[in-house]
Design a protein around this motif. Structure first.
Motif, PDB file in Angstrom:
ATOM      1  N   GLU A  51      15.665 -40.770  14.492  1.00 31.62           N
ATOM      2  CA  GLU A  51      14.705 -41.840  14.729  1.00 31.62           C
ATOM      3  C   GLU A  51      13.394 -41.297  15.268  1.00 31.62           C
ATOM      4  OE1 GLU A  51      15.065 -44.965  13.856  1.00 31.62           O
ATOM      5  OE2 GLU A  51      17.063 -44.547  13.076  1.00 31.62           O
ATOM      6  N   PRO A  52      12.299 -42.011  15.041  1.00 33.22           N
ATOM      7  CA  PRO A  52      10.997 -41.553  15.547  1.00 33.22           C
ATOM      8  C   PRO A  52      10.999 -41.385  17.067  1.00 33.22           C
ATOM      9  CG  PRO A  52      10.734 -43.374  14.021  1.00 33.22           C
ATOM     10  CD  PRO A  52      12.199 -43.265  14.297  1.00 33.22           C
ATOM     11  N   TYR A  53      10.237 -40.401  17.544  1.00 36.20           N
ATOM     12  CA  TYR A  53      10.004 -40.144  18.961  1.00 36.20           C
ATOM     13  C   TYR A  53      11.268 -39.725  19.709  1.00 36.20           C
ATOM     14  CZ  TYR A  53       6.407 -43.075  17.050  1.00 36.20           C
ATOM     15  OH  TYR A  53       5.489 -43.624  16.210  1.00 36.20           O
ATOM     16  N   THR A  54      12.252 -39.239  18.955  1.00 42.23           N
ATOM     17  CA  THR A  54      13.483 -38.739  19.547  1.00 42.23           C
ATOM     18  C   THR A  54      13.356 -37.240  19.809  1.00 42.23           C
ATOM     19  OG1 THR A  54      14.773 -40.386  18.325  1.00 42.23           O
ATOM     20  CG2 THR A  54      15.977 -38.507  19.224  1.00 42.23           C
ATOM     21  N   ALA A  87      10.294 -36.112  17.073  1.00 34.76           N
ATOM     22  CA  ALA A  87       9.975 -36.523  15.703  1.00 34.76           C
ATOM     23  C   ALA A  87       8.878 -37.580  15.739  1.00 34.76           C
ATOM     24  CB  ALA A  87      11.222 -37.077  15.025  1.00 34.76           C
ATOM     25  N   VAL A  88       7.886 -37.451  14.854  1.00 31.68           N
ATOM     26  CA  VAL A  88       6.803 -38.442  14.813  1.00 31.68           C
ATOM     27  C   VAL A  88       7.102 -39.574  13.833  1.00 31.68           C
ATOM     28  CG1 VAL A  88       5.031 -36.835  15.526  1.00 31.68           C
ATOM     29  CG2 VAL A  88       5.538 -37.064  13.110  1.00 31.68           C
ATOM     30  N   THR A  89       8.038 -39.359  12.917  1.00 33.59           N
ATOM     31  CA  THR A  89       8.457 -40.390  11.975  1.00 33.59           C
ATOM     32  C   THR A  89       9.978 -40.337  11.864  1.00 33.59           C
ATOM     33  OG1 THR A  89       8.270 -38.894  10.079  1.00 33.59           O
ATOM     34  CG2 THR A  89       6.337 -40.227  10.629  1.00 33.59           C
ATOM     35  N   ARG A  90      10.560 -41.294  11.170  1.00 40.74           N
ATOM     36  CA  ARG A  90      12.003 -41.252  10.930  1.00 40.74           C
ATOM     37  C   ARG A  90      12.302 -40.115   9.956  1.00 40.74           C
ATOM     38  NH1 ARG A  90      12.643 -45.994   9.994  1.00 40.74           N
ATOM     39  NH2 ARG A  90      13.776 -46.734  11.828  1.00 40.74           N
ATOM     40  N   MET A 101       6.203 -32.980  10.727  1.00 43.89           N
ATOM     41  CA  MET A 101       7.107 -34.060  11.098  1.00 43.89           C
ATOM     42  C   MET A 101       7.315 -34.129  12.607  1.00 43.89           C
ATOM     43  SD  MET A 101      10.174 -33.551   8.346  1.00 43.89           S
ATOM     44  CE  MET A 101       9.989 -33.815   6.591  1.00 43.89           C
ATOM     45  N   ASN A 130       4.104 -45.865  21.206  1.00 37.72           N
ATOM     46  CA  ASN A 130       4.581 -44.522  20.888  1.00 37.72           C
ATOM     47  C   ASN A 130       4.198 -43.556  22.003  1.00 37.72           C
ATOM     48  OD1 ASN A 130       5.299 -45.579  18.330  1.00 37.72           O
ATOM     49  ND2 ASN A 130       3.230 -45.202  17.576  1.00 37.72           N
TER      50      ASN A 130
END
Length: 238
Positions: A51-54, A87-90, A101, A130
């Motif tokens: 997932e994003p931002y993980t 991560a910046v995106t999924r 990414m 974010n």
């Protein structure tokens, strides 16, 4: 050696020559393929969706080999590069890990503390906040005494978000107005010691804690509100 034997020898020689020709052809094909493909190198592929931002972990990826000439320049070939990054995106399962990414997780500045609180996904996040975003943190409190109006308070102006966690199902505390299962997201902030105390208190005793996204400004941090603007009650509208 009679004629039959000579024919047998000739046929045997022809068979050997044909075999050598076929072998040479195979070598030529292999050489041509190697010339087109070239040497292989190490890359990494996403095992399951991220997932994003993980925050990234080495266990999220699997090592693969692929021709170096086909590898994008942005491909990550050393997992040490993901340390301290998010991560910046999924990231979809099976996708090739690339440097565009991921980004560095925002770090704390001198005098700041890191605090994470659960924010209602529907009213406080809505997928728009974010890491690196600037937000105002509000809390609503019921009146301390009977007949006193409820209050909305601006706890922190211009709080910096450094991490957004995974959507989590939680149960509201017994006796609260929202006594039901709901979804929340852990949001991590970089705050001063005093602001950290304000947010910790609000998470424990406020009816609700909400975030308001602050638009980016070329002038830097948004101006601090006047002391009288930090608290709101309905009677101010009368």
């Amino acid at each position: 050696m009679n004629s039959r034997q000579r024919r047998g020898v000739i046929l045997l020689l022809l068979s050997v020559l044909c075999a050598l020709g076929a072998f040479a052809g195979v070598l030529a094909v292999i050489s041509d393929v190697n010339a087109k493909v070239g040497p292989e190198t190490t890359a990494y592929r996403v095992k399951d969706k991220v997932e994003p931002y993980t925050p990234l972990r080495a266990s999220d990826f699997e090592k693969i080999s692929m021709p170096k000439r086909w590898l994008p320049e942005t491909a990550v070939t050393d997992l040490a590069r993901i340390e301290g990054k998010i991560a910046v995106t999924r990231l979809a399962a099976g996708s090739l890990l690339q440097s565009d990414m991921i980004v560095q997780r925002p770090a704390l500045e001198p005098g700041e503390q890191e605090i994470a609180i659960m924010i209602d996904a529907a009213t406080g996040v809505a997928g728009k906040i974010n890491p690196g975003a600037t937000v105002n943190i509000y809390a609503t409190f019921t009146g301390e005494k009977k007949g006193e109006p409820s209050q909305s308070r601006l706890l922190v102006a211009g709080a910096r978000v450094i991490d957004v966690g995974r959507l989590t199902s939680i149960n509201a505390p017994a006796g609260s107005r929202a006594n039901r299962a709901t979804e929340a997201v852990p949001i991590t902030f970089a705050l001063s010691a005093q602001d950290t105390q304000r947010v910790a208190y609000a998470e424990s005793f406020a009816e609700h804690v909400r975030l308001a996204l602050v638009a980016p400004s070329a002038a830097g941090a948004p101006p601090a509100p006047a002391p009288g603007d930090r608290t709101y009650t309905l009677d101010k509208e009368k």
